[in-house]
Enzyme design. Sequence first.
Site, mmCIF file in Angstrom:
data_model
loop_
_atom_site.group_PDB
_atom_site.id
_atom_site.type_symbol
_atom_site.label_atom_id
_atom_site.label_comp_id
_atom_site.label_asym_id
_atom_site.label_seq_id
_atom_site.Cartn_x
_atom_site.Cartn_y
_atom_site.Cartn_z
ATOM 1 N N HIS A 32 0.850 -1.192 0.000
ATOM 2 C CA HIS A 32 0.000 0.000 0.000
ATOM 3 C C HIS A 32 0.887 1.245 0.000
ATOM 4 O O HIS A 32 1.726 1.424 0.894
ATOM 5 C CB HIS A 32 -0.880 -0.046 1.253
ATOM 6 C CG HIS A 32 -1.912 1.021 1.327
ATOM 7 N ND1 HIS A 32 -3.134 0.918 0.688
ATOM 8 C CD2 HIS A 32 -1.915 2.200 1.973
ATOM 9 C CE1 HIS A 32 -3.846 2.004 0.951
ATOM 10 N NE2 HIS A 32 -3.124 2.812 1.718
ATOM 11 N N ASP A 34 0.980 5.226 0.211
ATOM 12 C CA ASP A 34 0.201 6.399 0.627
ATOM 13 C C ASP A 34 0.792 7.665 0.024
ATOM 14 O O ASP A 34 1.852 8.127 0.440
ATOM 15 C CB ASP A 34 0.184 6.492 2.156
ATOM 16 C CG ASP A 34 -0.781 5.481 2.754
ATOM 17 O OD1 ASP A 34 -1.951 5.457 2.328
ATOM 18 O OD2 ASP A 34 -0.358 4.718 3.637
ATOM 19 N N MET A 36 0.536 11.509 -0.466
ATOM 20 C CA MET A 36 -0.092 12.674 0.183
ATOM 21 C C MET A 36 0.557 13.952 -0.347
ATOM 22 O O MET A 36 1.788 14.002 -0.496
ATOM 23 C CB MET A 36 0.105 12.600 1.693
ATOM 24 C CG MET A 36 -0.370 11.284 2.302
ATOM 25 S SD MET A 36 -0.298 11.338 4.096
ATOM 26 C CE MET A 36 -0.605 9.625 4.517
ATOM 27 N N HIS A 65 -2.715 4.820 -3.076
ATOM 28 C CA HIS A 65 -3.810 5.510 -2.391
ATOM 29 C C HIS A 65 -3.540 7.006 -2.511
ATOM 30 O O HIS A 65 -2.689 7.547 -1.804
ATOM 31 C CB HIS A 65 -3.840 5.038 -0.933
ATOM 32 C CG HIS A 65 -4.834 5.741 -0.079
ATOM 33 N ND1 HIS A 65 -4.841 5.657 1.298
ATOM 34 C CD2 HIS A 65 -5.889 6.552 -0.399
ATOM 35 C CE1 HIS A 65 -5.828 6.387 1.780
ATOM 36 N NE2 HIS A 65 -6.481 6.948 0.774
ATOM 37 N N MET A 67 -4.054 10.640 -1.893
ATOM 38 C CA MET A 67 -4.669 11.631 -1.002
ATOM 39 C C MET A 67 -4.176 12.983 -1.490
ATOM 40 O O MET A 67 -3.332 13.634 -0.859
ATOM 41 C CB MET A 67 -4.249 11.342 0.445
ATOM 42 C CG MET A 67 -4.928 10.100 1.015
ATOM 43 S SD MET A 67 -4.068 9.413 2.451
ATOM 44 C CE MET A 67 -2.863 8.390 1.630
ATOM 45 N N MET A 136 -11.849 4.143 4.992
ATOM 46 C CA MET A 136 -10.884 4.742 5.924
ATOM 47 C C MET A 136 -11.402 4.575 7.350
ATOM 48 O O MET A 136 -12.520 4.999 7.664
ATOM 49 C CB MET A 136 -10.691 6.235 5.623
ATOM 50 C CG MET A 136 -10.050 6.547 4.278
ATOM 51 S SD MET A 136 -8.486 5.700 3.957
ATOM 52 C CE MET A 136 -7.477 6.280 5.332
ATOM 53 N N ASP A 173 -8.435 0.774 5.954
ATOM 54 C CA ASP A 173 -7.156 1.475 6.092
ATOM 55 C C ASP A 173 -7.152 2.427 7.282
ATOM 56 O O ASP A 173 -7.933 3.382 7.328
ATOM 57 C CB ASP A 173 -6.908 2.263 4.792
ATOM 58 C CG ASP A 173 -5.532 2.902 4.728
ATOM 59 O OD1 ASP A 173 -4.687 2.582 5.568
ATOM 60 O OD2 ASP A 173 -5.316 3.706 3.804
HETATM 61 C C1 DX5 Z 1 -3.640 7.092 6.568
HETATM 62 C C2 DX5 Z 1 -3.020 6.186 5.502
HETATM 63 C C3 DX5 Z 1 -2.860 4.793 6.025
HETATM 64 C C4 DX5 Z 1 -1.947 4.727 7.209
HETATM 65 C C5 DX5 Z 1 -1.843 3.347 7.757
HETATM 66 O O1 DX5 Z 1 -3.585 8.373 6.136
HETATM 67 O O2 DX5 Z 1 -3.822 6.147 4.363
HETATM 68 O O3 DX5 Z 1 -2.496 3.889 5.004
HETATM 69 O O4 DX5 Z 1 -0.701 5.251 6.956
HETATM 70 O O5 DX5 Z 1 -1.043 3.376 8.893
HETATM 71 P P1 DX5 Z 1 -1.520 2.773 10.298
HETATM 72 O O6 DX5 Z 1 -1.837 1.321 10.047
HETATM 73 O O7 DX5 Z 1 -0.340 2.970 11.182
HETATM 74 O O8 DX5 Z 1 -2.745 3.523 10.724
HETATM 75 ZN ZN ZN Z 2 -3.649 4.491 2.836
#
Ligand code: DX5
Ligand code: ZN
Length: 214
Positions: A32, A34, A36, A65, A67, A136, A173
């Site tokens: 996965h 992330d 951002m 993912h 964001m 989420m 998630d």
């Molecule tokens: C949240 C992310 C998640 C997160 C997961 O903003 O999309 O993927 O980093 O991390 P944990 O499992 O530590 O919450």
């Molecule tokens: Zn995520």
Amino acid sequence: MRNISPSIIAGDFSKLDREIKEIEDLGITRLHLDIMDGNFVPNLTFGPLLVEGIRKLTKMHLECHLMINNPKKYLNDYISAGGDTVIVHIENNPEFEENLSEIKRQGVKGGIAFNPDTPIKNILPFVNKMDYVLIMSVFPGFCGQTFIESTIDSMSEFVNQKKKNSSLVVAVDGGVNIQTIQQVYDTGVDVSIVGSGLLGAKDRKKRYQELMNA
Ligand code: DX5
Ligand code: ZN
């Protein structure tokens, strides 16, 4: 299903190749990522260049993912970089349906993510158009947040929606760890994203076994 997709941002980026190898050696098949932008969420991580680098290091299924604001502008970049599933948020994104069509048109799996306070009825009408739904269980932005229990109902609801779209992958998630994973499994979701709850452990092999056998 007991299928864990680690969130790489909880890993150590100073040795990314070894981190990825270690994850693969656990028998894990999904990763996965992330992404951002510091605007859609208050945190900033990485972009397509790193996804491209990770792609060269592994054959694991890469879930991007996103964001980010205006995902439309960057979809191609993440697809070309090697994302296998590209996920856009429904919030602040009037074009999410178009995004989904574009991702699928390019032969990649398309997913929708939604925040804990977004009404599930906003997503349900699109269940047949999505390959993947990301529920989420925290407000996105950071690893290591507390699991929001009320999101369990959405998990069960989307598992139920698989009657309409049997190939839909239902994923959760945020805040999934050894304390919370059992209730997640009980809903029947397909994929559990785990960041700090796995990669933050001293002995990851042991923790992975604990998470799988919870
Ligand atoms: C949240 C992310 C998640 C997160 C997961 O903003 O999309 O993927 O980093 O991390 P944990 O499992 O530590 O919450
Ligand atoms: Zn995520």
